[in-house]
Motif scaffolding. Structure first.
Motif, PDB file in Angstrom:
ATOM      1  N   MET A   1       9.852  -5.628  -5.488  1.00 18.96           N
ATOM      2  CA  MET A   1       8.920  -4.512  -5.376  1.00 18.96           C
ATOM      3  C   MET A   1       7.789  -4.735  -6.370  1.00 18.96           C
ATOM      4  SD  MET A   1       7.927  -1.484  -4.248  1.00 18.96           S
ATOM      5  CE  MET A   1       9.254  -1.241  -3.112  1.00 18.96           C
ATOM      6  N   ASN A   2       6.603  -4.613  -5.904  1.00 16.24           N
ATOM      7  CA  ASN A   2       5.414  -4.789  -6.720  1.00 16.24           C
ATOM      8  C   ASN A   2       4.926  -3.407  -7.184  1.00 16.24           C
ATOM      9  OD1 ASN A   2       2.772  -5.116  -7.628  1.00 16.24           O
ATOM     10  ND2 ASN A   2       2.325  -6.726  -6.161  1.00 16.24           N
ATOM     11  N   LEU A   3       5.105  -3.100  -8.458  1.00 12.98           N
ATOM     12  CA  LEU A   3       4.712  -1.779  -8.960  1.00 12.98           C
ATOM     13  C   LEU A   3       3.205  -1.554  -8.901  1.00 12.98           C
ATOM     14  CD1 LEU A   3       7.121  -1.176 -11.962  1.00 12.98           C
ATOM     15  CD2 LEU A   3       7.205  -0.183  -9.682  1.00 12.98           C
ATOM     16  N   ALA A   4       2.416  -2.606  -9.051  1.00 11.45           N
ATOM     17  CA  ALA A   4       0.961  -2.452  -8.940  1.00 11.45           C
ATOM     18  C   ALA A   4       0.587  -2.032  -7.523  1.00 11.45           C
ATOM     19  CB  ALA A   4       0.256  -3.750  -9.328  1.00 11.45           C
ATOM     20  N   ALA A   5       1.256  -2.593  -6.529  1.00  7.55           N
ATOM     21  CA  ALA A   5       0.984  -2.217  -5.140  1.00  7.55           C
ATOM     22  C   ALA A   5       1.441  -0.784  -4.877  1.00  7.55           C
ATOM     23  CB  ALA A   5       1.667  -3.191  -4.189  1.00  7.55           C
ATOM     24  N   LEU A   6       2.582  -0.398  -5.449  1.00  5.95           N
ATOM     25  CA  LEU A   6       3.032   0.998  -5.319  1.00  5.95           C
ATOM     26  C   LEU A   6       2.049   1.947  -5.978  1.00  5.95           C
ATOM     27  CD1 LEU A   6       6.875   1.422  -5.871  1.00  5.95           C
ATOM     28  CD2 LEU A   6       5.504   1.948  -3.863  1.00  5.95           C
ATOM     29  N   ARG A   7       1.524   1.550  -7.108  1.00  8.96           N
ATOM     30  CA  ARG A   7       0.523   2.369  -7.800  1.00  8.96           C
ATOM     31  C   ARG A   7      -0.723   2.513  -6.928  1.00  8.96           C
ATOM     32  NH1 ARG A   7       0.349  -0.340 -12.349  1.00  8.96           N
ATOM     33  NH2 ARG A   7       2.062   0.842 -13.213  1.00  8.96           N
TER      34      ARG A   7
END
Length: 92
Positions: A1-7
């Motif tokens: 999971m990419n947290l920057a993409a979730l952000r």
């Protein structure tokens, strides 16, 4: 999971658009679009129905929105939990 993409996903949801999300995140609009596209490709879902002026959420994105909110709550709890030992070690 990419947290920057979730952000980026969360920012698009809360601002209502890719350009405004990019401004909030201090990124370019193509960078935000690329992060969303990466999530869509990774998980095989469409997170937004892109119209000329309006973004709409398909049902899959509504579930993502709930999970995203839970993720941020968990991150906040984790940050608080991790900070406590540092505070205690300073004698507070």
């Amino acid at each position: 999971m990419n947290l920057a993409a979730l952000r980026a996903f969360d920012a698009v949801l809360s601002t209502g658009g890719f350009a405004r999300a990019a401004e909030r995140l201090n990124l370019s609009q193509p960078a935000v679009s690329a992060q969303i596209l990466g999530l869509e490709r990774m998980y095989g879902v469409s997170l937004f129905r892109r119209g000329l002026w309006v973004l709409r959420l398909p049902s899959s994105a509504k579930r993502w929105r709930r999970m995203c909110a839970g993720c941020w709550a968990s991150c906040a709890t984790w940050n608080i939990s991790c900070a406590r030992p540092a505070i205690w070690s300073r004698g507070n």
